[in-house]
Design an enzyme around this catalytic site. Structure first.
Site, PDB file in Angstrom:
ATOM      1  CD  GLU A  13     -34.494  92.760   9.653  1.00 14.16           C
ATOM      2  OE1 GLU A  13     -35.607  92.934  10.166  1.00 14.16           O
ATOM      3  OE2 GLU A  13     -33.464  93.339  10.031  1.00 14.16           O
TER       4      GLU A  13
ATOM      5  CG  HIS B   1     -28.953  90.566  16.506  1.00 13.42           C
ATOM      6  ND1 HIS B   1     -29.307  90.177  17.784  1.00 13.42           N
ATOM      7  CD2 HIS B   1     -29.861  91.513  16.162  1.00 13.42           C
ATOM      8  CE1 HIS B   1     -30.370  90.848  18.178  1.00 13.42           C
ATOM      9  NE2 HIS B   1     -30.723  91.668  17.225  1.00 13.42           N
TER      10      HIS B   1
END
Length: 487
Positions: free
Chosen positions: A225, A249
């Protein structure tokens, strides 16, 4: 209202009440209100429904609450929202203050709203987007007031913070509702591109026969990210990147990549195979885990000056099954990295002998040479690429890297996909658990992660805009990460 009818194989949903805790929060603004609105526009909501927002602090009157929802739709909803559509949606919105200590007004409002619905009523949808510390008390309130009775309960991560807390939370949930009423939501599994991994494997005879250790050399699940924590200091200081991203995740994506073919492609079949796979996951070795913290993290508002919370994780996982023994799975995620991506890369073993000259490579294969790879881009514009070698045009028999690419949006241009939250919210209303996780899966994944929680490596500093600590960059030696050098 400009809404298309659902397809013939989409069940008609019964009227129902939807209760959203955390109704003035960021998730509701960005995902939940736009999601429900788009489902209504697509004809995938019940003909009659009510959305009751709730939280400790009132946004004002119902009209003031509706104004906040309209602002959310203007920012994150469709660009062509019409006044008629908004009127239809907004007439079904209201807000009631509640807390873990007092939910009676909310319970009364839910029953009153159900009394306004026509016909047989479907199960309430109760969405719990609340801080981890508030989860258990809120679940208790839902049981005491009767709001949870017969409801579909959507629970946001984190699902605990370790093995004991995960079991404690599951026990509390099971005191109030049955496991089949619980929907632990992971938006990664709702992405069209993630589901395409299953389709790619199990629907194509070209790939399933080679989906094993004899042909696959490694798997990388890479979710960097570019953003920093952006005002989420209180959450991050309490949770960190490892608890935030790995169990909920990345290991779930590993489950999609590595599970055995289910007997049938439904919730029961997928859960059974995922659980067997998670049982075969070797507990993580802290020596093969790299934690990092971006430079400047301690200067963020709300972060302790001496914080050792990690903002980056890279690790190696192993699956001890006949199919996967010896194949490393590399997982990486972090904040403030060079770019934001969601990529799953499956790297294949090279032929035993190099017969052709390859542009930019020596006559003998070297450790850093990239082999054939299948790359799944898990973005809202999903793509699949098969990287291979092909002859370079010209007089010599020289090869160079090339790619076969599938652009899913272009291939199915007339079909509108659902954004992850839209798909998952619709599945909850259908009562479909296929893309949700069960209690035993979550508890097993915390067991896999427990060695790192018990003996975490010290976070290593890394520059913002880099790819993380140097030791993490080198973790998947000899080839390194596909991002950025294979991009």
């Amino acid at each position: 209202m400009a809404a298309s009818a659902p397809s013939g194989d989409t069940p008609t949903l019964k009227p129902r009440v939807l209760v959203l805790f955390g109704a003035t929060g960021d998730l509701a603004k960005r995902k939940l209100y736009p999601g429900f609105f788009k489902l209504m526009r697509a004809g995938l909501m019940p003909d009659d429904f009510r959305i009751i927002g709730s939280g400790r602090h009132s946004p004002g009157s119902d009209d003031e609450f509706r104004d906040k929802v309209r602002e959310a739709l203007d920012e994150f909803g469709p660009d062509d929202l019409t006044d008629d559509e908004w009127r239809t949606f907004s007439d079904r919105l209201s807000f009631v203050v509640s807390s873990a200590d007092d939910g009676q007004d909310l319970a009364d409002a839910v029953r009153a709203a159900e009394g306004e619905l026509d016909g047989e009523i479907g199960p309430r949808l109760v969405y719990l987007s609340v801080p981890p510390a508030a989860m258990e008390p809120m679940v208790g309130m839902l049981g005491e007031t009767g709001i949870a009775e017969g409801a579909s309960l959507v629970v946001e991560k984190p699902f605990g913070t370790d093995v004991p807390s995960a079991k404690k939370l599951n026990d509390r949930l099971h005191d109030v509702v049955d496991e089949d009423q619980i929907f632990r939501i992971d938006h990664f599994l709702g992405k069209e591109a993630a589901q395409n991994i299953l389709a790619f494997r199990f629907a194509n005879g070209l790939f399933e026969p080679v989906w094993n250790r004899n042909h696959i050399a490694y798997v990388q699940i890479d979710v960097p990210e570019a953003l920093t924590i952006e005002g989420r200091a209180s959450f991050y200081e309490a949770t960190g990147a490892f608890r935030d991203m790995i169990v909920t995740h990345l290991l779930q994506l590993l489950g999609f990549v590595a599970l055995e073919p289910p007997v049938r492609l439904d919730a029961r079949g997928l859960h059974a195979e995922r659980m067997k796979l998670f049982e075969a996951l070797r507990p993580l070795d802290p020596e093969r885990v790299v934690l990092g913290q971006y430079e400047g993290y301690r200067d963020e508002e709300g972060v302790d000056d001496d914080s050792d919370v990690e903002t980056f994780v890279a690790l190696e996982a192993r699956v001890d099954t006949w199919r996967w023994t010896g194949v490393p799975f590399y997982l990486r995620t972090g904040k403030a990295l060079a770019e934001g991506r969601r990529t799953v890369t499956v790297g294949f073993r090279e032929p035993p002998m190099r017969m052709f000259a390859v542009r930019g490579q020596s006559a003998v294969p070297e450790p850093g040479d990239r082999p054939n790879e299948i790359v799944f881009e898990l973005s809202e514009d999903p793509k699949v690429a098969v990287d291979l070698l092909a002859k370079v045009p010209g007089p010599s028999l020289e090869l160079g890297p090339a790619a076969l690419e599938l652009d899913v949006k272009a291939a199915f241009a007339e079909d509108r996909g659902l954004e992850a939250y839209e798909r998952l919210l619709h599945d909850v209303m259908l009562g479909d658990h296929t893309l949700f996780t069960r209690a035993e899966e979550i508890e097993r994944l915390w067991e896999v992660c427990q060695p790192v929680l018990d003996d975490p490596p010290a976070p290593e500093p890394y520059a913002q805009g880099s790819w993380g600590p140097e030791r993490a960059v080198d973790l998947p030696a000899p080839r390194g990460w596909r991002l950025p050098d294979g991009d």
